[in-house]
Motif scaffolding. Structure first.
Motif, PDB file in Angstrom:
ATOM      1  N   VAL A  85       0.928  -1.172   0.089  1.00  0.00           N
ATOM      2  CA  VAL A  85       0.011  -0.177  -0.171  1.00  0.00           C
ATOM      3  C   VAL A  85       0.835   1.186  -0.084  1.00  0.00           C
ATOM      4  N   SER A  86       0.268   2.340  -0.540  1.00  0.00           N
ATOM      5  CA  SER A  86       1.012   3.589  -0.515  1.00  0.00           C
ATOM      6  C   SER A  86       1.366   3.880   1.147  1.00  0.00           C
ATOM      7  N   VAL A  87       2.418   4.359   1.119  1.00  0.00           N
ATOM      8  CA  VAL A  87       2.848   4.825   2.656  1.00  0.00           C
ATOM      9  C   VAL A  87       2.830   6.509   3.129  1.00  0.00           C
ATOM     10  N   THR A  88       2.966   7.025   1.715  1.00  0.00           N
ATOM     11  CA  THR A  88       2.978   8.569   1.943  1.00  0.00           C
ATOM     12  C   THR A  88       2.118   9.074   2.692  1.00  0.00           C
ATOM     13  N   GLY A  89       2.087   9.784   3.721  1.00  0.00           N
ATOM     14  CA  GLY A  89       1.364  10.630   4.314  1.00  0.00           C
ATOM     15  C   GLY A  89       0.230   9.637   5.329  1.00  0.00           C
ATOM     16  N   VAL A  90       0.608   8.483   5.274  1.00  0.00           N
ATOM     17  CA  VAL A  90      -0.254   7.499   6.029  1.00  0.00           C
ATOM     18  C   VAL A  90       0.190   6.940   7.369  1.00  0.00           C
ATOM     19  N   THR A  91      -0.440   7.030   8.464  1.00  0.00           N
ATOM     20  CA  THR A  91       0.003   6.550   9.453  1.00  0.00           C
ATOM     21  C   THR A  91       0.278   4.849   9.602  1.00  0.00           C
TER      22      THR A  91
END
Length: 152
Positions: A85-91
C-alpha cells in the motif's frame, strides 16, 4: 528535477512504516512466521548489495539499483500474499508486520523507478535526494541489513 515531486514525504513516510514494523518485531508484537523469514532471506539475496558511496556510478546504474528493490518487493509481496500500500502521508497500522515493512521498502524502490523512467526527459534528481533514498536501502542500519533487526 525539483524537490516538489513529493519524494521527501515518501521517504519520511517510508521511515515511519519501517520503524513501526521493526519496533513491533523487537517489542514482540510481531513475530515472523517461517514464510516471512524465508521471504526476507530471498529479498536479501535478490537485491543489490551496498556499494561504497565514493564509487562513481552513472545515473542510470545508480537509479537502477534503487528501482531494483521495487520489483523484488512486488514479487515478495505476491509470494507471501501481502498487499503493498502507499505509505506517503499515512500512519502505519499497529501492530505493524510484514505488509507494512514491505510497503515501506517498496515506496523507496518505486521512487527509483520513477526517477529512472523520467531520467531521459528530466535529467537526474538532486544528489541530496538520491543519497537519502540510498541511505534507506544500503549500508549499516538500512534495508540491506534487514535480517539483523529481528530477534526471533
Amino acid at each position: 528535477m525539483d524537490e516538489t515531486d513529493g519524494f521527501d514525504a515518501r521517504l519520511h513516510s517510508a521511515w515511519e512504516w519501517w520503524d513501526a514494523a521493526i519496533e513491533d518485531a523487537q517489542e514482540g508484537r510481531w513475530t515472523r512466521t517461517t514464510l516471512e523469514r524465508r521471504v526476507m532471506d530471498d529479498i536479501a539475496v535478490a537485491t543489490p548489495a551496498y556499494v561504497d558511496p565514493s564509487t562513481e556510478l552513472p545515473w542510470p546504474v545508480r537509479l537502477g539499483r534503487l528501482a531494483a528493490w521495487a520489483e523484488v518487493l512486488r514479487v515478495a509481496a505476491r509470494a507471501g500474499g501481502w498487499e503493498l500500500v502507499s505509505v506517503t502521508g499515512v500512519t502505519p497500522p499497529r501492530p505493524a508486520g510484514m505488509a507494512e515493512l514491505l510497503s515501506a521498502i517498496h515506496a523507496v524502490g518505486e521512487q527509483g523507478e520513477i526517477w529512472l523512467r523520467r531520467l531521459p526527459l528530466d535529467g537526474p534528481p538532486t544528489s541530496r535526494a538520491v543519497r537519502g533514498f540510498e541511505a534507506f536501502l544500503f549500508g549499516p542500519g538500512a534495508a540491506d541489513d534487514l535480517r539483523q533487526f529481528f530477534y526471533d
